[in-house]
Design a protein around this motif. Structure first.
Motif, mmCIF file in Angstrom:
data_model
loop_
_atom_site.group_PDB
_atom_site.id
_atom_site.type_symbol
_atom_site.label_atom_id
_atom_site.label_comp_id
_atom_site.label_asym_id
_atom_site.label_seq_id
_atom_site.Cartn_x
_atom_site.Cartn_y
_atom_site.Cartn_z
ATOM 1 N N CYS A 1 41.241 29.146 40.087
ATOM 2 C CA CYS A 1 40.147 30.016 39.633
ATOM 3 C C CYS A 1 39.046 30.094 40.685
ATOM 4 N N ARG A 2 38.796 28.969 41.347
ATOM 5 C CA ARG A 2 37.769 28.933 42.396
ATOM 6 C C ARG A 2 38.308 29.439 43.730
ATOM 7 N N ARG B 1 40.825 31.671 44.452
ATOM 8 C CA ARG B 1 41.174 33.089 44.622
ATOM 9 C C ARG B 1 40.006 33.948 45.107
ATOM 10 N N PRO B 2 38.798 33.841 44.506
ATOM 11 C CA PRO B 2 37.680 34.649 45.022
ATOM 12 C C PRO B 2 37.339 34.330 46.477
ATOM 13 N N THR C 1 40.087 45.363 38.396
ATOM 14 C CA THR C 1 40.984 44.426 37.757
ATOM 15 C C THR C 1 42.230 45.219 37.383
ATOM 16 N N ASP D 1 41.959 42.503 41.853
ATOM 17 C CA ASP D 1 41.749 41.071 41.699
ATOM 18 C C ASP D 1 41.719 40.758 40.207
ATOM 19 N N SER E 1 39.928 38.508 38.952
ATOM 20 C CA SER E 1 38.568 38.067 38.645
ATOM 21 C C SER E 1 37.582 39.224 38.733
ATOM 22 N N ASN F 1 34.418 38.940 38.077
ATOM 23 C CA ASN F 1 33.211 38.413 38.722
ATOM 24 C C ASN F 1 33.319 38.478 40.243
ATOM 25 N N ALA F 2 34.513 38.208 40.768
ATOM 26 C CA ALA F 2 34.707 38.278 42.216
ATOM 27 C C ALA F 2 34.520 39.708 42.722
ATOM 28 N N THR G 1 43.081 32.550 34.806
ATOM 29 C CA THR G 1 42.282 33.012 35.946
ATOM 30 C C THR G 1 41.578 34.330 35.653
ATOM 31 N N ASP H 1 38.820 36.284 34.055
ATOM 32 C CA ASP H 1 37.505 35.883 33.575
ATOM 33 C C ASP H 1 37.328 36.214 32.096
#
Length: 319
Positions: A68-69, A71-72, A101, A127, A129, A131-132, A203, A205
């Motif tokens: 999760c951390r 990938r961005p 997404t 992506d 994510s 958020n990313a 993953t 969000d």
């Protein structure tokens, strides 16, 4: 050992390919070298990141948390390299970078933009994510992004971004095998799936939080397997798992896509861009093409079309 981007890229490759052997081939490494590197990463992080199984490698709970951390970070580094590469070629034409997404409407959005802007180099980045993607818009790596926000799990929208809301509340459906007892129903209750194994992509969000909320409301605690929604089709059609899906998702042979009773799981869909807009096109034009593509995709989905007619919304008739 200090973790570097190449280590995170290796973890993502293993997770995406499903095996160390395939990941090593993608990364241009030997399998023993990648295995040794993985052991060093796990030692540095203090735990096992992947279950080693006869069929491949599957992330452990710790592995999912790290991914999760990771990938961005990997996505941003890739974007940085792309931008530097583009600048080094001194491109003279206008460029438009959009992100999204996963959505079946993306292809139509991209097609419409290329018709509207034939002299513009339009590229897309996807992506899991949201958020990313929003961060990439805020930092200028993307001009606009189409994302979904799970109800009850707000996204971190950076300051300086403008939101263009497509749908305030869109229900999420459920995909089951066509031999599943609930497949013959027009609407499925969450409680009907208490004994099923649910496949969830942690993953994405907000997805995990949204599902735990509806399970609690239905009074169930189902078995869960973590995976990538893009690779769940075979498991669903085999009757091994059920999984939430977008109402615009394309049904496959052996699969039934149905609404959930009461629409307990929902998302908000919106496009985000910077306040100053984009150099290639106005935000209104970008949003108009996105809306047209989404309407086309939504009304082409039999399950969603039926739901839209019965509930009088949230999209206007676009057949």
């Amino acid at each position: 050992m200090e973790l570097e981007v190449r280590h995170l890229r290796a973890l993502c490759a293993i997770a995406d390919s499903g095996s160390v052997r395939k990941a090593a081939r993608q990364l241009g490494m030997t399998q023993p070298s990648l295995t040794t590197q993985l052991h060093r990463i796990e030692k540095a992080l203090g735990g096992q990141l992947f279950f080693r199984e006869p069929t491949g490698s599957r992330p452990t709970p710790l592995g999912h948390a790290v991914l999760c951390r990771a990938r961005p970070i990997v996505a941003e580094m890739r974007a940085l390299i792309d931008e530097v590469s583009s600048a080094s070629h001194h491109d003279q034409g206008t460029r438009l970078h959009i992100g999204s997404t996963n959505s079946p409407a993306v292809a139509g959005w991209l097609r419409r933009l290329r018709v509207r802007l034939p002299d513009t180099d339009t590229t897309i980045r996807t992506d899991v994510s949201a958020n990313a993607l929003l961060h990439m818009v805020a930092t200028g790596q993307l001009d606009a992004a189409f994302v979904h926000e799970v109800e009850g799990a707000p996204l971190r929208v950076p300051d300086g971004l403008v939101e263009h809301e497509l749908i305030a509340r869109e229900p999420q459906f459920i995909a089951v095998g066509d031999a599943h007892p609930a497949a013959g129903r027009t609407v499925i209750r969450v409680s009907d799936l208490a004994d099923d194994q649910w496949m969830v992509d942690p993953t994405v969000d907000g997805e995990w939080a949204g599902l735990r909320r509806i399970w609690a409301a239905a009074g169930i605690n189902p078995r869960v397997v973590h995976g990538d929604y893009l690779t769940t089709v075979d498991l669903v059609t085999a009757g091994e798992v059920v999984t939430p899906c977008q109402p615009t998702a394309r049904s496959r042979h052996g699969m039934a896509i149905r609404p959930l009773y009461g629409d307990p799981l929902a998302v908000r869909l919106f496009m985000a861009c910077r306040q100053e807009g984009t150099p290639a096109a106005s935000a209104d034009d970008l949003f108009a093409d996105l809306t047209a593509s989404y309407m086309e995709t939504a009304w082409a989905s039999e399950a969603y079309r039926t739901w839209l007619v019965q509930h009088n919304g949230p999209l206007p008739v676009g057949r």
